[in-house]
Design an enzyme around this catalytic site. Structure first.
Site, mmCIF file in Angstrom:
data_model
loop_
_atom_site.group_PDB
_atom_site.id
_atom_site.type_symbol
_atom_site.label_atom_id
_atom_site.label_comp_id
_atom_site.label_asym_id
_atom_site.label_seq_id
_atom_site.Cartn_x
_atom_site.Cartn_y
_atom_site.Cartn_z
ATOM 1 N N GLY A 21 0.831 -1.203 0.000
ATOM 2 C CA GLY A 21 0.000 0.000 0.000
ATOM 3 C C GLY A 21 0.854 1.237 0.000
ATOM 4 O O GLY A 21 2.088 1.187 0.052
ATOM 5 N N ASP A 141 -7.708 12.028 11.351
ATOM 6 C CA ASP A 141 -7.802 11.666 9.934
ATOM 7 C C ASP A 141 -8.718 10.453 9.753
ATOM 8 O O ASP A 141 -8.370 9.494 9.064
ATOM 9 C CB ASP A 141 -6.412 11.381 9.358
ATOM 10 C CG ASP A 141 -6.417 11.350 7.825
ATOM 11 O OD1 ASP A 141 -7.274 12.016 7.226
ATOM 12 O OD2 ASP A 141 -5.566 10.658 7.256
#
Length: 456
Positions: A21, A141
């Site tokens: 990722g 976040d």
């Protein structure tokens, strides 16, 4: 870190295997911890472009500091940070590896999800965030890309406070936005310091997106337009959220003080995750089971009374038995009286009823929150239990644990008792204890009335 870094060794123990990722804020690798022989995820943060040497150094220190703060959180529904290593002067996060898809990937593949499934996912994330807030950690976040769905359906939140730690402000030095504003709270979009209430809004926006199949501020790719909409708190009311609608409305209030606390969000989502018809059915089964137990107890009592009358000259009361708590010290927050263990009926060989499953699942969920989920956990205690334990001691008891796991799964041993074996390290001392929880149901809500323990 590029593809040419495969098989490279970091900090003398983490062998990079393959890239799994990455994005604007970092690159994530699957790696092998050669010291402990386990698979981990390794993430290297990427600093914002245009930083001076001094700013870059400050950002590196800040990233490492916040990573260590996140490592304090040990929760079933949060990705654990194991280590913060140094790689050529750049902080590297070593984290738990979870074979999973992000919620963003699931949404892209499946579109809008059913409200009950969204509530279950949200309850997991909210439980972890509530524990983080109790520990003084603000995520800052929360978004679908930072919620991972494991193969067993478990949702875990990741990147606690890390993505924003590499830059002081919400905007980068070049004036471009660091990440998508699609899930930002209005105050964060205006450049104000994010708080726990900001996380509540962002989780609400995340759940909105996956239950509605669209972003709350619209699907435009114009980041500044989204930012202006976020700053004003303008979004279209949900149309497909069903029972989630009211909660989403409260979570996404413009004024932070009007939003519920994350612990309240977790509790409400947990209830919404079970359809109302199933809750009513479970309550009906519980009351039917309770009625059967009372009837059986009455019959047994009548038989014993007749026997006692016929044997009055020879019968004598049994000698009192000391409780397990009196025999040995224990780390349990509270001890049930000796009579509670002696009154526990022997286990029956019949199959468990739906009520039995309900009690066992409640205990599973309670321990799944621990040791970090004390904010929600405290609400699972009955008023009498809360008064007996005391909030300060409850927080100190769970807060002193550096390791916690359920060694033997919860199982029902009586109409209202569930036993488990817990293995934990508290204040540096290792314990393995058998815990017996006595439960009650009040207005459809299961509560813990007592917790007795003994060495297992």
């Amino acid at each position: 870190m590029g593809t040419d870094h495969e098989r490279r060794l970091i900090a003398g123990r983490y062998r990079l295997e393959r890239r799994i990722g990455g994005g604007a804020m970092g690159v994530v690798w699957l790696a092998d911890d050669e010291l402990l022989d386990r698979t981990v995820a390794v993430k290297q943060l990427v600093l914002a472009a245009g930083l001076s040497e001094k700013e870059a150094e400050q950002a590196r220190k800040r990233s490492a500091r916040e990573a260590r703060l996140a490592a304090r959180l040990q929760h079933r529904y949060a990705i654990t940070v194991f280590d913060v290593a140094d790689d050529d002067g750049m902080p590297v996060l070593v984290m738990e590896y979870l074979p999973s898809q992000s919620l963003a990937e699931v949404r892209a593949a499946r579109g809008a999800l059913p409200p009950a499934e969204v509530a279950r996912i949200g309850a997991h994330a909210a439980s972890a965030l509530a524990a983080a807030h109790a520990a003084g950690i603000v995520h800052r976040d929360v978004k679908p890309g930072n919620i991972l769905l494991g193969e067993d359906g478990t949702a875990k939140i990741t990147d606690f406070g890390i993505s924003h730690a590499a830059d002081d402000g919400t905007l980068t030095g070049s004036g471009s936005f660091a990440g998508t504003p699609a899930f930002l709270s209005p105050e964060a979009a205006r450049g104000e310091k994010p708080t726990a209430a900001s996380d509540v809004f962002s989780l609400g926006a995340t759940l909105y997106a996956i239950v509605e199949g669209r972003f709350p501020y619209g699907d435009t790719e114009n980041q500044m337009a989204l930012l202006y909409a976020a700053a004003a708190g303008r979004f279209t009311p949900p149309q497909q959220a069903g029972p989630l609608t009211g909660l989403l409305d409260r979570m996404m209030r413009l004024t932070p003080s009007e939003r519920p606390a994350m612990a309240e969000v977790a509790a409400e989502l947990e209830k919404l995750a079970v359809p109302a018809t199933e809750r009513r059915r479970n309550r009906a089964v519980l009351w039917s089971s309770a009625a059967a137990v009372v009837l059986a107890a009455a019959v047994v009592g009548a038989v014993l009374l007749l026997n006692n009358r016929s044997d009055a000259q020879t019968a004598s009361p049994p000698a009192p038995q000391p409780s397990s708590a009196a025999r040995q010290p224990t780390a349990s927050p509270t001890h049930a009286p000796a009579s509670s263990s002696s009154a526990t009926p022997p286990p029956t060989s019949s199959a468990p009823s739906a009520g039995t499953v309900d009690y066992v699942q409640f205990v599973r969920d309670y321990y799944a929150m621990m040791p970090g989920g004390t904010t929600v956990g405290w609400t699972k205690l009955s008023p009498a239990m809360q008064q007996n334990v005391g909030h300060a001691y409850y927080l100190r008891y769970w807060g002193g644990m550096s390791k916690f796991e359920v060694a033997v799964a919860p199982h029902q041993t009586g109409p209202t008792t569930v036993e488990s074996v817990l293995d934990f390290v508290q204040d540096g001392i290792h314990y393995r204890e058998l815990h017996r929880l006595t439960l009650s149901t009040v207005n459809g809500q299961i509560l813990i009335d007592s917790d007795s323990s003994s060495n297992a």
